[in-house]
Write a protein that holds these residues in place. Structure first.
Motif, mmCIF file in Angstrom:
data_model
loop_
_atom_site.group_PDB
_atom_site.id
_atom_site.type_symbol
_atom_site.label_atom_id
_atom_site.label_comp_id
_atom_site.label_asym_id
_atom_site.label_seq_id
_atom_site.Cartn_x
_atom_site.Cartn_y
_atom_site.Cartn_z
ATOM 1 N N UNK A 161 0.870 -1.164 0.000
ATOM 2 C CA UNK A 161 0.000 0.000 0.000
ATOM 3 C C UNK A 161 0.912 1.219 0.000
ATOM 4 N N UNK A 162 0.874 2.019 -1.063
ATOM 5 C CA UNK A 162 1.807 3.128 -1.179
ATOM 6 C C UNK A 162 1.136 4.449 -0.809
ATOM 7 N N UNK A 163 1.903 5.361 -0.195
ATOM 8 C CA UNK A 163 1.385 6.669 0.214
ATOM 9 C C UNK A 163 2.438 7.741 -0.082
ATOM 10 N N UNK A 164 2.526 8.207 -1.312
ATOM 11 C CA UNK A 164 3.505 9.240 -1.654
ATOM 12 C C UNK A 164 3.035 10.651 -1.299
ATOM 13 N N UNK A 165 3.979 11.505 -0.989
ATOM 14 C CA UNK A 165 3.756 12.940 -0.819
ATOM 15 C C UNK A 165 4.396 13.625 -2.011
ATOM 16 N N UNK A 166 3.595 14.348 -2.802
ATOM 17 C CA UNK A 166 4.067 14.901 -4.071
ATOM 18 C C UNK A 166 4.032 16.422 -4.083
#
Length: 262
Positions: A161-166
């Motif tokens: 489960x990925x959670x990037x901050x962009x």
């Protein structure tokens, strides 16, 4: 089972919405392809309302989405080298790939050019192993057993489960309404499962699930560059691929490829 149900439910919601609706992007000049892919119900207003009136910034946006679809190649890095060391030769692979997409996001657009957002989605890394080996389940540290069977396929998969901050910048529109875009940021991920799948003449198709000492939490950095809704990406995972496995220390993953719905 709960993780599988969560995964199935979220993907089902995204695909159902994709089949029923086509939401506009943040401004009405977005290209047709992006409109078909990006299902972004915003909490704030668009850059322009239906009468062409310009809205004020900053604005908040968020909700369900189906975008930033990544598909590319992976390379394992062993202590900074693309050549695996002697202790990791059992992980030699014919081909490695990476696939992922986002299903939810929330962020702030500060002006027409810049926005910041956090998103959530799923990501898979695939290793098509060269050697006929079976990774041992419930073994710590990571261990394997040679097999007498010659496998047509021996694929080792990790699901996160990925959670990037962009942080994303976009330039001005061209005469077609398309914009150049640059995004970069930090990403984290939580392990959902590890899987090893086999295919052979002797035993047909087999599948085994375990965490295989895969990192329960991964983190790294990424960058995307694109034009319109198509771009390229690169990601570097700074954490060790496996945990509680001293022989696999400093074994990292590097990926690159194409992004659709950028």
């Amino acid at each position: 089972m709960k993780k599988n149900l969560l995964f199935t439910g979220l993907v089902g919601i995204a695909l159902l919405i994709s089949a029923q609706h086509s939401f506009a992007q943040e401004d009405e000049g977005s290209d047709t392809l992006a409109r078909k892919i990006d299902l972004e119900p915003t909490l704030g207003k668009k850059d322009y309302d239906d009468r062409g009136k310009v809205i004020k910034y900053p604005r908040v946006f968020g909700g369900l989405t189906f975008t930033r679809i990544d598909w590319g190649f992976s390379r394992l890095m062993d202590d900074g080298s693309f050549t695996l060391g002697e202790e990791n030769q059992f992980l030699k692979y014919k081909k490695a790939s990476n696939f992922g997409f986002d299903v939810a996001q929330f962020g702030v657009r500060f002006n027409d050019a810049f926005k910041m957002y956090v998103s959530a989605g799923f990501e898979w890394n695939y290793l098509r192993l060269k050697n006929d080996i079976i990774l041992n389940t419930d073994a710590t540290p990571l261990a394997y057993s040679p097999s007498d069977i010659t496998y047509k396929k021996n694929i080792f998969t990790s699901t996160y489960l990925r959670t990037p901050l962009s942080f994303e910048w976009r330039g001005g529109r061209n005469h077609h309404g398309h914009r150049p875009k640059i995004a970069f940021g930090a990403m984290t991920g939580i392990l959902l499962k590890g899987t090893q799948r086999f295919k052979s003449e002797e035993q047909g198709k087999q599948k085994f699930r375990d965490n295989y000492n895969l990192a329960s939490f991964q983190y790294g950095v990424f960058a995307r560059v694109g034009f319109g809704s198509l771009g390229v990406f690169t990601k570097y995972y700074m954490n060790d691929m496996f945990e509680n496995s001293p022989n696999q220390e400093n074994l990292n993953n590097f990926t690159f490829g194409l992004t659709l719905g950028f």
